[in-house]
Every structure is written in structure tokens, then in C-alpha cells.
Write a protein that holds these residues in place. Structure first.
Motif, PDB file in Angstrom:
ATOM      1  N   VAL A 128     -66.647  37.286   1.765  1.00 30.68           N
ATOM      2  CA  VAL A 128     -65.872  38.038   2.745  1.00 30.68           C
ATOM      3  C   VAL A 128     -65.387  37.084   3.841  1.00 30.68           C
ATOM      4  N   VAL A 129     -64.118  37.218   4.192  1.00 28.05           N
ATOM      5  CA  VAL A 129     -63.532  36.459   5.300  1.00 28.05           C
ATOM      6  C   VAL A 129     -63.142  37.455   6.378  1.00 28.05           C
ATOM      7  N   GLN A 130     -63.408  37.074   7.616  1.00 29.41           N
ATOM      8  CA  GLN A 130     -63.083  37.935   8.749  1.00 29.41           C
ATOM      9  C   GLN A 130     -62.025  37.249   9.616  1.00 29.41           C
ATOM     10  N   GLU A 157     -64.580  30.285  -4.297  1.00 28.09           N
ATOM     11  CA  GLU A 157     -63.402  29.427  -4.371  1.00 28.09           C
ATOM     12  C   GLU A 157     -62.172  30.135  -3.796  1.00 28.09           C
ATOM     13  N   GLN A 158     -62.004  31.410  -4.154  1.00 25.81           N
ATOM     14  CA  GLN A 158     -60.878  32.183  -3.636  1.00 25.81           C
ATOM     15  C   GLN A 158     -60.983  32.335  -2.119  1.00 25.81           C
ATOM     16  N   SER A 159     -62.190  32.543  -1.635  1.00 25.80           N
ATOM     17  CA  SER A 159     -62.418  32.696  -0.208  1.00 25.80           C
ATOM     18  C   SER A 159     -62.082  31.416   0.551  1.00 25.80           C
ATOM     19  N   LEU A 160     -62.522  30.277   0.049  1.00 27.15           N
ATOM     20  CA  LEU A 160     -62.249  29.001   0.710  1.00 27.15           C
ATOM     21  C   LEU A 160     -60.753  28.688   0.709  1.00 27.15           C
ATOM     22  N   ALA A 161     -60.096  28.956  -0.416  1.00 25.52           N
ATOM     23  CA  ALA A 161     -58.648  28.735  -0.491  1.00 25.52           C
ATOM     24  C   ALA A 161     -57.919  29.638   0.498  1.00 25.52           C
ATOM     25  N   ALA A 162     -58.362  30.880   0.603  1.00 21.76           N
ATOM     26  CA  ALA A 162     -57.733  31.825   1.530  1.00 21.76           C
ATOM     27  C   ALA A 162     -57.923  31.381   2.976  1.00 21.76           C
ATOM     28  N   GLN A 163     -59.095  30.874   3.306  1.00 19.40           N
ATOM     29  CA  GLN A 163     -59.334  30.414   4.673  1.00 19.40           C
ATOM     30  C   GLN A 163     -58.373  29.292   5.049  1.00 19.40           C
ATOM     31  N   LYS A 164     -58.156  28.364   4.124  1.00 25.78           N
ATOM     32  CA  LYS A 164     -57.217  27.265   4.392  1.00 25.78           C
ATOM     33  C   LYS A 164     -55.803  27.795   4.625  1.00 25.78           C
ATOM     34  N   VAL A 165     -55.367  28.715   3.754  1.00 25.53           N
ATOM     35  CA  VAL A 165     -54.019  29.272   3.885  1.00 25.53           C
ATOM     36  C   VAL A 165     -53.896  30.068   5.174  1.00 25.53           C
ATOM     37  N   LEU A 166     -54.892  30.884   5.496  1.00 25.02           N
ATOM     38  CA  LEU A 166     -54.829  31.725   6.692  1.00 25.02           C
ATOM     39  C   LEU A 166     -54.810  30.888   7.967  1.00 25.02           C
ATOM     40  N   PHE A 207     -56.153  33.184  16.594  1.00 18.74           N
ATOM     41  CA  PHE A 207     -56.870  33.940  15.572  1.00 18.74           C
ATOM     42  C   PHE A 207     -58.054  33.129  15.073  1.00 18.74           C
ATOM     43  N   ILE A 208     -59.142  33.798  14.846  1.00 22.88           N
ATOM     44  CA  ILE A 208     -60.355  33.165  14.311  1.00 22.88           C
ATOM     45  C   ILE A 208     -60.505  33.617  12.865  1.00 22.88           C
ATOM     46  N   VAL A 209     -60.512  32.651  11.952  1.00 24.00           N
ATOM     47  CA  VAL A 209     -60.693  32.921  10.527  1.00 24.00           C
ATOM     48  C   VAL A 209     -62.027  32.311  10.134  1.00 24.00           C
ATOM     49  N   ALA A 210     -62.958  33.147   9.672  1.00 31.11           N
ATOM     50  CA  ALA A 210     -64.295  32.640   9.357  1.00 31.11           C
ATOM     51  C   ALA A 210     -64.936  33.429   8.231  1.00 31.11           C
ATOM     52  N   GLN A 211     -65.888  32.773   7.570  1.00 38.62           N
ATOM     53  CA  GLN A 211     -66.703  33.443   6.557  1.00 38.62           C
ATOM     54  C   GLN A 211     -67.492  34.535   7.263  1.00 38.62           C
TER      55      GLN A 211
END
Length: 115
Positions: free
Chosen positions: A37-39, A84-93, A101-105
């Protein structure tokens, strides 16, 4: 029915235990699957969260599969099937969203306890 009558009665408990073990082996792995989950939160008061549909489109365009995006108070919670999908999404976001904006696990078990 003849097949059941041909099985010795002393084997019956072992056959039942074996069948239950096979069912357990098939049922447990999906239950143990851990989703990530990414918040996304705003870092200062007064700012608004980005549109969830826009984020979905942008991440999908990058080949990132999203299970769901849900608002949770002052945050957006994005569920993914894999780390892997979560880490890729964090980079894109982080690249996509402007400063502020704060993007974090996010700890999914904590999220469930609040629901």
C-alpha cells in the motif's frame, strides 16, 4: 460406491486427513498473499489531494497495475499486488506530483485497524 467399499476402514482417517491437507495447501497461499500500500498525503494544510482517476491513468500508462485507489481522510491509499509495482509507482508519483505531496509506503495492517 464400490470403490468406497473396497477401501479398508483403517485407511479412512488417513485418507480424510490427506484430503484436508491438500485443501489446506491449496487454500493457504492466497490467504498469505501480502499486498502493498502506498499513501499520498499533502504536506501542508489547505492543499487538495490529486484526483485518483488521474493517478490511475498515469500509473496505468507506465504499466503499473493498481488494485484500488481509495480516499482515507486527508490521504489517498493505493493498493498494489506486489512490492515491485508499489516501488515503481512511488518513483512515478514522486516525479509526477508537485512539491507539497508526501508519497510513502503505508502499513496495511494499521490501515485495516482504522477501518
Amino acid at each position: 460406491m464400490k470403490l468406497l467399499q473396497a477401501i479398508p476402514k483403517r485407511w479412512l482417517p488417513w485418507l480424510i486427513a490427506g484430503a484436508l491437507a491438500l485443501v489446506a495447501l491449496c487454500a493457504i497461499p492466497p490467504l498469505m498473499k501480502h499486498e502493498t500500500v502506498v499513501q499520498i498525503r499533502v504536506s501542508h494544510a489547505g492543499a487538495t489531494l490529486p484526483d485518483g482517476f488521474y493517478l490511475y491513468q498515469q500509473l496505468s500508462a507506465q504499466g503499473i497495475r493498481i488494485k484500488s485507489i481509495t480516499p482515507a481522510g486527508d490521504a489517498l491509499i493505493i493498493h498494489f499486488d506486489s512490492e515491485e509495482q508499489s516501488l515503481a509507482a512511488q518513483k512515478v508519483l514522486r516525479r509526477l506530483l508537485p512539491q507539497g505531496f508526501i508519497v510513502a509506503q503505508h502499513d496495511h495492517s494499521q490501515h485495516l485497524s482504522l477501518a
